[in-house]
Design a protein around this motif. Structure first.
Motif, short mmCIF file in Angstrom:
data_model
loop_
_atom_site.label_atom_id
_atom_site.label_comp_id
_atom_site.label_asym_id
_atom_site.label_seq_id
_atom_site.Cartn_x
_atom_site.Cartn_y
_atom_site.Cartn_z
N ALA A 4 0.83 -1.21 0.00
CA ALA A 4 0.00 0.00 0.00
C ALA A 4 0.87 1.26 0.00
CB ALA A 4 -0.93 0.00 1.20
N ASP A 5 1.97 1.25 0.77
CA ASP A 5 2.86 2.42 0.81
C ASP A 5 3.49 2.67 -0.56
OD1 ASP A 5 2.33 2.74 3.50
OD2 ASP A 5 4.13 1.64 4.13
N ALA A 6 3.98 1.60 -1.19
CA ALA A 6 4.62 1.73 -2.50
C ALA A 6 3.62 2.21 -3.55
CB ALA A 6 5.24 0.41 -2.91
N ALA A 7 2.42 1.66 -3.51
CA ALA A 7 1.40 2.07 -4.48
C ALA A 7 0.99 3.52 -4.26
CB ALA A 7 0.19 1.15 -4.38
N ALA A 8 0.93 3.95 -3.00
CA ALA A 8 0.56 5.34 -2.69
C ALA A 8 1.58 6.32 -3.27
CB ALA A 8 0.43 5.53 -1.19
N LYS A 9 2.83 5.88 -3.39
CA LYS A 9 3.86 6.73 -3.98
C LYS A 9 3.86 6.68 -5.50
CE LYS A 9 6.89 6.51 -0.01
NZ LYS A 9 8.18 6.12 0.52
N GLY A 10 2.94 5.91 -6.09
CA GLY A 10 2.82 5.87 -7.55
C GLY A 10 3.48 4.68 -8.21
N HIS A 11 4.05 3.76 -7.44
CA HIS A 11 4.70 2.59 -8.02
C HIS A 11 3.67 1.51 -8.33
CE1 HIS A 11 8.55 4.28 -6.95
NE2 HIS A 11 8.14 4.41 -5.68
N GLU A 12 3.93 0.73 -9.37
CA GLU A 12 3.12 -0.43 -9.69
C GLU A 12 3.86 -1.66 -9.20
OE1 GLU A 12 2.16 -2.39 -13.80
OE2 GLU A 12 0.82 -0.68 -13.47
N ILE A 13 3.25 -2.45 -8.34
CA ILE A 13 3.90 -3.60 -7.73
C ILE A 13 3.42 -4.86 -8.42
CG2 ILE A 13 4.24 -4.89 -5.59
CD1 ILE A 13 3.07 -1.34 -5.45
N SER A 14 4.34 -5.60 -8.99
CA SER A 14 4.00 -6.81 -9.72
C SER A 14 4.58 -8.03 -9.01
CB SER A 14 4.57 -6.73 -11.14
OG SER A 14 4.24 -7.88 -11.85
N LEU A 15 3.73 -9.03 -8.76
CA LEU A 15 4.16 -10.29 -8.16
C LEU A 15 3.96 -11.37 -9.21
CD1 LEU A 15 2.37 -9.85 -4.72
CD2 LEU A 15 4.76 -9.40 -5.25
N ASN A 16 5.05 -11.90 -9.73
CA ASN A 16 4.99 -12.87 -10.81
C ASN A 16 4.11 -14.06 -10.45
OD1 ASN A 16 6.66 -11.35 -12.43
ND2 ASN A 16 8.51 -12.40 -11.76
N GLY A 17 3.21 -14.41 -11.34
CA GLY A 17 2.32 -15.54 -11.15
C GLY A 17 1.13 -15.25 -10.26
N PHE A 18 1.05 -14.06 -9.68
CA PHE A 18 -0.06 -13.70 -8.79
C PHE A 18 -0.86 -12.54 -9.34
CE2 PHE A 18 -1.72 -11.51 -4.97
CZ PHE A 18 -2.58 -12.51 -4.54
N GLY A 19 -0.19 -11.42 -9.63
CA GLY A 19 -0.88 -10.26 -10.16
C GLY A 19 -0.12 -8.98 -9.86
N LYS A 20 -0.78 -7.84 -10.10
CA LYS A 20 -0.13 -6.57 -9.84
C LYS A 20 -1.08 -5.62 -9.11
CE LYS A 20 -1.02 -4.76 -14.45
NZ LYS A 20 -0.43 -4.20 -15.64
N PHE A 21 -0.49 -4.81 -8.25
CA PHE A 21 -1.21 -3.79 -7.49
C PHE A 21 -0.83 -2.43 -8.05
CE2 PHE A 21 -0.71 -7.37 -4.65
CZ PHE A 21 -1.94 -7.45 -4.02
N MET A 22 -1.83 -1.52 -8.11
CA MET A 22 -1.58 -0.18 -8.59
C MET A 22 -2.65 0.75 -8.02
SD MET A 22 -3.69 -1.81 -10.54
CE MET A 22 -3.40 -2.65 -12.00
N MET A 23 -2.33 2.04 -7.96
CA MET A 23 -3.32 3.01 -7.50
C MET A 23 -4.22 3.37 -8.68
SD MET A 23 -2.99 3.50 -4.33
CE MET A 23 -4.02 4.91 -4.00
N THR A 24 -5.52 3.39 -8.43
CA THR A 24 -6.48 3.81 -9.43
C THR A 24 -7.21 5.05 -8.91
OG1 THR A 24 -8.19 2.35 -8.56
CG2 THR A 24 -6.80 1.47 -10.32
N ARG A 25 -7.65 5.88 -9.82
CA ARG A 25 -8.35 7.11 -9.44
C ARG A 25 -9.78 7.05 -9.94
NH1 ARG A 25 -4.42 11.69 -8.80
NH2 ARG A 25 -2.39 10.70 -8.98
N SER A 26 -10.67 7.58 -9.12
CA SER A 26 -12.06 7.73 -9.56
C SER A 26 -12.39 9.21 -9.59
CB SER A 26 -13.01 6.98 -8.64
OG SER A 26 -13.01 7.54 -7.36
N THR A 27 -13.17 9.62 -10.54
CA THR A 27 -13.54 11.03 -10.67
C THR A 27 -14.72 11.35 -9.76
OG1 THR A 27 -15.02 10.52 -12.49
CG2 THR A 27 -12.77 11.11 -13.06
N ALA A 28 -14.92 12.62 -9.50
CA ALA A 28 -16.07 13.05 -8.71
C ALA A 28 -17.34 12.73 -9.51
CB ALA A 28 -15.99 14.55 -8.43
N ARG A 29 -18.38 12.29 -8.81
CA ARG A 29 -19.60 11.92 -9.51
C ARG A 29 -20.79 12.05 -8.57
NH1 ARG A 29 -20.81 6.43 -8.15
NH2 ARG A 29 -19.11 5.53 -6.98
N GLU A 30 -21.97 11.95 -9.14
CA GLU A 30 -23.19 11.98 -8.36
C GLU A 30 -23.65 10.55 -8.10
OE1 GLU A 30 -26.52 14.10 -9.84
OE2 GLU A 30 -25.68 16.05 -9.34
#
Length: 92
Positions: A4-30
């Motif tokens: 979570a700390d690494a992703a918060a700094k903008g890094h994409e964390i990849s774990l081979n054979g498992f998947g990858k974590f990344m920060m995503t953004r959502s826009t303001a909405r109703e």
């Protein structure tokens, strides 16, 4: 440093054979409460996202198939086996 700390700094964390974590953004909405009807404004936000690796998805499918076989759940109904297994609580 955690994922979570690494992703918060903008890094994409990849774990081979498992998947990858990344920060995503959502826009303001109703958003609307369907029970009562009023709308509210949701602010833009960031959250931790995950995308699974293809090999992890294939392994999950194999595990599901194996577990269903082990508990007697059958594909198709030539002799009603799926209904019997479901009635006995063996479905996953």
């Amino acid at each position: 440093m955690t994922i979570a700390d690494a992703a918060a700094k903008g890094h994409e964390i990849s774990l081979n054979g498992f998947g990858k974590f990344m920060m995503t953004r959502s826009t303001a909405r109703e958003s609307r409460n369907h029970s009562t009807g009023p709308t509210t404004q949701l602010a833009a936000s960031k959250r931790l996202g995950f995308a699974s690796a293809k090999s992890a998805e294939a392994q999950a499918e194999w595990l599901t198939f194996t577990m269903r076989r082990q508990f007697g759940v059958r594909i198709g109904k030539p002799d009603g086996g799926a209904e019997r297994a479901h009635a006995a609580g063996a479905c996953i």
